[in-house]
Design an enzyme around this catalytic site. Structure first.
Site, short mmCIF file in Angstrom:
data_model
loop_
_atom_site.label_atom_id
_atom_site.label_comp_id
_atom_site.label_asym_id
_atom_site.label_seq_id
_atom_site.Cartn_x
_atom_site.Cartn_y
_atom_site.Cartn_z
N PRO A 156 0.80 -1.23 0.00
CG PRO A 156 -0.07 -1.06 2.15
CD PRO A 156 0.58 -2.03 1.21
CG ASN A 157 -0.30 4.33 1.35
OD1 ASN A 157 -1.27 4.86 0.79
ND2 ASN A 157 -0.38 3.81 2.56
NE ARG A 193 3.94 6.61 1.70
CZ ARG A 193 4.23 5.38 2.09
NH1 ARG A 193 4.82 4.54 1.24
NH2 ARG A 193 3.95 4.98 3.29
CE1 TYR A 243 9.01 5.04 2.98
CE2 TYR A 243 7.34 6.77 3.09
CZ TYR A 243 7.88 5.59 3.57
OH TYR A 243 7.29 4.96 4.63
CG ASN A 256 8.19 -2.05 0.43
OD1 ASN A 256 7.68 -2.19 1.55
ND2 ASN A 256 8.73 -0.92 0.04
CB ALA A 293 1.41 0.32 6.49
CD GLU A 318 10.32 -7.57 5.91
OE1 GLU A 318 10.59 -8.66 6.47
OE2 GLU A 318 9.92 -6.57 6.52
CG HIS A 375 10.99 -2.38 4.63
ND1 HIS A 375 9.63 -2.30 4.53
CD2 HIS A 375 11.26 -3.55 5.26
CE1 HIS A 375 9.09 -3.37 5.10
NE2 HIS A 375 10.06 -4.15 5.54
NE ARG A 393 10.06 5.89 8.59
CZ ARG A 393 9.07 5.70 7.71
NH1 ARG A 393 9.17 4.69 6.84
NH2 ARG A 393 8.02 6.49 7.69
C1 DQA Z 1 8.10 0.97 3.94
C2 DQA Z 1 8.19 1.18 5.45
C3 DQA Z 1 6.83 1.01 6.10
O1 DQA Z 1 6.93 1.24 7.50
C4 DQA Z 1 5.84 2.00 5.54
O2 DQA Z 1 4.57 1.80 6.07
C5 DQA Z 1 5.80 1.98 4.06
C6 DQA Z 1 7.06 1.86 3.31
C7 DQA Z 1 9.44 1.28 3.24
O3 DQA Z 1 9.58 0.86 2.09
O4 DQA Z 1 10.32 1.93 3.81
O5 DQA Z 1 4.76 2.14 3.44
O6 DQA Z 1 7.77 -0.38 3.69
#
Ligand code: DQA
Length: 149
Positions: A8-9, A16, A21, A72, A75, A96, A98, A105
């Site tokens: 998501p997102n 964003r 990011y 990835n 959240a 995994e 990120h 964080r």
């Molecule tokens: C994320 C880290 C997560 O905590 C966050 O909710 C994201 C992006 C990252 O790629 O750093 O949406 O997965």
């Protein structure tokens, strides 16, 4: 065949929270992944979803089609037992990734439900997290193939 899943997102990358990011878009990340895949001689399929169930479905449908997964979970990393269970159920090696270093964080980002069923985790290197993740997935596939011989 390697499946890359963006949670998501991540479709909003580029605009964003650019302080966290950066300004790179998902489209650019995907192009970089495709380029690396060509260099490595593997094919990648890339999907993004904001919905937990769709990610679970994609992981389930990966059986018999994909040899490794780069994910990835966004959240959902910190909330989703369903995605964890799906990865455990299919038994496809998962890496995994990120963009941000989740351990630098907020406290709630320090727990990953996915890490315990992943081969490993790459966190904090921006676009390179994905590229390193793809490299790790390629080595997993090569190891599987060598073990079968
Ligand atoms: C994320 C880290 C997560 O905590 C966050 O909710 C994201 C992006 C990252 O790629 O750093 O949406 O997965």
């Amino acid at each position: 065949m390697i499946l890359v899943l963006h949670g998501p997102n991540l479709n909003l990358l580029g605009t964003r929270e650019t302080d966290v990011y950066g300004t790179v878009t998902l489209e650019t990340i995907n192009e970089e992944l495709e380029k690396l895949a060509r260099t490595e001689g593997v094919s990648v399929t890339i999907r993004q979803s904001n919905a937990e169930g769709e990610l679970v479905d994609a992981i389930q449908k990966a059986v018999g089609r994909f040899d490794a997964l780069v994910i990835n979970p966004g959240a959902f990393t910190h909330t989703s037992i369903a995605i964890r269970d799906a990865i455990a159920a299919v038994g496809i090696p998962a890496v995994e990734v990120h963009l941000s270093n989740i351990y630098r964080r907020e406290d709630f980002r320090h727990q990953s439900y996915i890490a315990g069923v992943a081969v490993g985790q790459i966190s904090g290197f921006g676009t390179d997290s994905y590229l390193l993740g793809l490299r790790a997935a390629v080595s997993q596939v090569k190891m599987q193939q060598a073990a079968k011989r």
